[in-house]
Every structure is written in structure tokens, then in C-alpha cells.
Write a protein that holds these residues in place. Sequence first.
Motif: not given
Length: 161
Positions: A64-67, A116-125, A127-128
Motif C-alpha cells: 500500500r503506497p503512501g501519498p 493531482q494525487w496519484l495516491v491520496l493521503p489516508d488521513g492516518n499519517g 507514508l511511503n
Amino acid sequence: MGNTTRAMEWLADAALDPAACATQWRHHQPDVALLPAGRRWDVVITPERLGFAILQALNTCRLRPGPVLFDACARLTGFFVPPGATTSRPAPGIRCAGKGSWIATPWPRPTRGRLQWLVLPDGNGSLNDLPTLEHLLHDATTPTAYPAPRPGSMRGSDRDA
């Protein structure tokens, strides 16, 4: 609270004035905020083609990639990694934005436009993972030890071996 709201608050928390940033984003004025790197995250910046290849590799590995941010005009991708992690360049041609750098960051929602976000932040912090990213960067930027032969360069006996 929805994922978009959590993601917006997580991003705004990196601002010098998180409450003002969150309020501006809620009113879409502006849709993009200039946020300091090095507080909540650093950013590893790659050329578009390399960034897309790394993102594909992360997905292929089922990680699961981060933002991940994409600048369509500059043709760059930005992988958000833990703060303080970008003290060295992971590969030639790669830039890192850490403490003292600023990142133009759009409202966290799917959009079309320059940023553009390719991967949106999940809001939980989330990161890659920098070691994984560095490994993928190394693999993608290192020439193979045994280059492929040029077409027509093999003699008849080599083809039959």
C-alpha cells in the motif's frame, strides 16, 4: 469524519498555521496550499516516468503506497516519506524536499489539473517506506549487469547454443 476530511486535516497539520490552512481548504480558497516539508513528511521527487514505474512496482508487490503527488506540468512525482528521511539522495537525478523546503499541495481529493494525487493521503499519517522506495529507485536506475544483445549481433553458433 470522512477520509477526505481526515486527509485534509493531516495535511493541514504540517502548515505553520494548521487551523487557518484547514479553514481555507474547507472553503476552497485556495485549493492548493504551500506546506513546509520536514514537519510531518519529506518528499522524494522523481521524473514522471520513473515515478509511475515505482508506483506500478509498489502495486505489483501489493504494498500500500503512501501519498504520491503528481505535477502534470513539471512531469514530476512526489512520494511522501517520513520526515528527516531524505538527508541523502537515494539515486542520481532524484531530488528530496525536507526541512527548509516547501511543497505545493492540493486539497486531498481526486482531481485533474496541474497538481493531482496519484495516491491520496489516508488521513492516518501513512507514508511511503523509504527503504522500499530506495530499493525500487536503485533497481529502476541501475543498468543491468548483462545488457541485452543488439538485434543481429549474434552469430549463428551463438543462436544455436
